[in-house]
Design a protein around this motif. Structure first.
Motif, PDB file in Angstrom:
ATOM      1  N   LEU A  83       0.829  -1.202   0.000  1.00 19.45           N
ATOM      2  CA  LEU A  83       0.000   0.000   0.000  1.00 19.45           C
ATOM      3  C   LEU A  83       0.867   1.258   0.000  1.00 19.45           C
ATOM      4  CD1 LEU A  83      -2.820   1.280   0.140  1.00 19.45           C
ATOM      5  CD2 LEU A  83      -2.655   1.108   2.636  1.00 19.45           C
ATOM      6  N   TRP A  86       2.064   1.930  -3.454  1.00 19.28           N
ATOM      7  CA  TRP A  86       0.990   2.517  -4.262  1.00 19.28           C
ATOM      8  C   TRP A  86       0.852   4.004  -3.944  1.00 19.28           C
ATOM      9  CZ3 TRP A  86      -1.493   2.373  -8.504  1.00 19.28           C
ATOM     10  CH2 TRP A  86      -2.696   3.042  -8.662  1.00 19.28           C
ATOM     11  N   HIS A  87       0.911   4.348  -2.674  1.00 20.79           N
ATOM     12  CA  HIS A  87       0.812   5.756  -2.289  1.00 20.79           C
ATOM     13  C   HIS A  87       2.008   6.555  -2.806  1.00 20.79           C
ATOM     14  CE1 HIS A  87      -2.471   5.871   1.004  1.00 20.79           C
ATOM     15  NE2 HIS A  87      -2.764   4.983   0.075  1.00 20.79           N
ATOM     16  N   TYR A  89       3.614   5.959  -5.534  1.00 23.14           N
ATOM     17  CA  TYR A  89       3.325   6.156  -6.953  1.00 23.14           C
ATOM     18  C   TYR A  89       2.335   7.313  -7.140  1.00 23.14           C
ATOM     19  CZ  TYR A  89       1.188   5.478 -11.508  1.00 23.14           C
ATOM     20  OH  TYR A  89       0.693   5.688 -12.765  1.00 23.14           O
TER      21      TYR A  89
END
Length: 104
Positions: A83, A86-87, A89
């Motif tokens: 996660l 993803w953050h 990114y």
């Protein structure tokens, strides 16, 4: 009694949770959307309430796992690590957009 590895995983999980909370609020301030309906409601109540809920509930969950089922902590860290990536990114996309680089 917790081992050093268990303590380290618990601390890392808490740090990743704090990064998740901060980055979620930042991304939301820049046009993002919270996909978890419960957390979306909590954020709408107050960002401080959101952070408090995340820290208290997640902290309690991590403590219980660390003291009762420590072998699950590595999965929590792995999932929160994914996660966090993803953050990162999404934060990169926000930065690129802010300096005028088109986002695909």
């Amino acid at each position: 009694m917790m081992t050093k590895k268990t303590k380290a995983l618990a601390i890392l999980a808490m740090m990743l949770n704090l990064f998740d909370a901060w980055s979620t609020l930042y991304i939301l301030d820049h046009g993002g959307t919270e996909v978890n309906p419960v957390m979306a409601y909590v954020i709408n109540v107050s960002p401080w309430f959101f952070i408090s809920i995340k820290v208290i509930l997640f902290g309690l969950a991590i403590y219980l796992l660390a003291t009762r089922a420590a072998h699950h902590l590595r999965w929590i860290v792995l999932l929160y690590g994914a996660l966090a990536l993803w953050h990162i990114y999404l934060l990169r996309q926000i930065y690129l957009y802010s300096i005028g680089i088109p986002i695909l």
